[in-house]
Design a protein around this motif. Sequence first.
Motif, PDB file in Angstrom:
ATOM      1  N   THR A 142     -35.938  40.737 -36.450  1.00  0.00           N
ATOM      2  CA  THR A 142     -35.672  39.314 -36.644  1.00  0.00           C
ATOM      3  C   THR A 142     -34.217  39.040 -37.013  1.00  0.00           C
ATOM      4  OG1 THR A 142     -36.346  39.438 -38.975  1.00  0.00           O
ATOM      5  CG2 THR A 142     -38.045  38.874 -37.351  1.00  0.00           C
ATOM      6  N   LEU A 146     -29.058  39.061 -33.755  1.00  0.00           N
ATOM      7  CA  LEU A 146     -29.601  37.747 -34.063  1.00  0.00           C
ATOM      8  C   LEU A 146     -29.220  36.684 -33.045  1.00  0.00           C
ATOM      9  CD1 LEU A 146     -31.266  36.209 -36.181  1.00  0.00           C
ATOM     10  CD2 LEU A 146     -29.127  35.654 -37.336  1.00  0.00           C
ATOM     11  N   THR A 147     -27.926  36.520 -32.782  1.00  0.00           N
ATOM     12  CA  THR A 147     -27.524  35.448 -31.871  1.00  0.00           C
ATOM     13  C   THR A 147     -27.439  35.878 -30.413  1.00  0.00           C
ATOM     14  OG1 THR A 147     -26.423  34.182 -33.590  1.00  0.00           O
ATOM     15  CG2 THR A 147     -25.719  33.776 -31.352  1.00  0.00           C
ATOM     16  N   ASN A 345     -30.840  31.338 -33.058  1.00  0.00           N
ATOM     17  CA  ASN A 345     -31.576  32.444 -32.453  1.00  0.00           C
ATOM     18  C   ASN A 345     -32.597  31.908 -31.456  1.00  0.00           C
ATOM     19  OD1 ASN A 345     -32.283  35.074 -32.002  1.00  0.00           O
ATOM     20  ND2 ASN A 345     -33.581  35.289 -33.806  1.00  0.00           N
ATOM     21  N   VAL A 348     -38.035  35.540 -31.166  1.00  0.00           N
ATOM     22  CA  VAL A 348     -37.947  37.001 -31.082  1.00  0.00           C
ATOM     23  C   VAL A 348     -39.171  37.619 -30.414  1.00  0.00           C
ATOM     24  CG1 VAL A 348     -37.807  39.137 -32.430  1.00  0.00           C
ATOM     25  CG2 VAL A 348     -36.330  37.191 -33.000  1.00  0.00           C
TER      26      VAL A 348
END
Length: 472
Positions: A142, A146-147, A345, A348
Amino acid sequence: MKRYEALADDIARSIRNGLLKPGERLPSVRQSSASRKLSPATIFQAYYRLEAQGLVESRARSGYYVTRAAAALPPEPETPSRPDGESREVDVSELVFEILQSAMTRDVVPLGSAFMSPTLFPLDRIGRAMATAAQHLDPWSTVDDLTPGNAALRRQIALRYLIDGMDVGADEIVITNGALEALNLCITAVTQPGDAVLVESPCFYATLQSLERNGLRAIEVPTHPRDGIDLDALEAAIARHAPRACWLMPTFQNPLGSTMPEERKRALVDLLARHRIPLVEDDVYAELHFAGKRALPAKAFDREGWVMHCSSFSKSLAPGYRIGWVAAGPRAQEIARRKLTTTLNTNVPAQIAIARYLERGGFDRHLRRLRTTLAGQQARYLEVIAQAFPQGTRVTRPAGGYFLWLELPEGADALHLQQRASRMGISIAPGPMFSASRGFGSCLRLNCGHPLDARIGTALQELGKLAGTSPL
């Protein structure tokens, strides 16, 4: 124009002028190869193109035949659009919202929808992969990557570029919330409010909405319904307006369905590079080709990093999951920073699920089935349109995607037609919503991405009757 395209066009003309009759057998690949001095591969590509257009059909161990409905199909639009070439502020959102709001229910026949039928996707398999991803989620996933996005997914996307002969590294790719976020991140990275942006005419209404929201001006450039944007007109617009960016859909353009030949894509990239104008390339429909291999994007001809290539899995695999990306080249870090300050984000588990699905090799099998289905649906829609719509109607025959662009006879009013159809529970997308200047008043876009059942067939018949009556 490539040799197979020229051959296909030549045969198509022979079918439409009656030289080749419905049910008549085409020369064998061997005969055509010998008589035309072309390779068998070129003949096959031409026949595949004609098959995708619904003009010929393949019969097992017998060859290719002119379809029974081919001679009766409406003619294709043949002339590019003719916008006035002005740089103008964009004000389309109210019109777009009004039209889309009237169609946002399952009870409405979705001929104006931007989405194909969700029943055509392997959502059960993606769902199982999603459930597994959520149950066994590594907590650190997570925050890792991230980006820019999940590393495994970016690697799978990079491998698909490699299959097409393109050297796009995983570190050049940023995962986004659908292609629309990628496109918006790109256009804001290379413009400031008040700047002018080159767009096709007509162009996808979401493009115009983005320009409107960001305070950008649109320069509409003539676009051919089969071969895409006019490069001479594009160069003239560059000289006149000094635009800061270009936003195009060179493959299966929405709404026209046009595809620029590869040599023209190369010339496009060279032209923009000479003038140091970045290209935001929207390529969400490229996997939906009906014949041959996937058309190379403009990005394939980019040697100096001026093309930002945006796509997603929403149109080809997983609608609603909102997994898109941009191959941004040297601008990848800047795009990632902009995403960091906006949405931060992308889902995920959805990224992991799609990465696992791609790793297991099911995507290409699904695409082969989907392409065959869409090609067949397009052919059936064209047959009904030929029978139901008034004399003088012209209809595109894209070699991929799921949109048809109709030019109605002179005097037709697409906005009025949309209002009347809406009252009957039928949605359509009228031409003016695809133009900053509110052009294309007698045109409309129809979605053929839904199986042609009795309900849709009846709606097409009713729409054809409405199109044949004068506005009130």
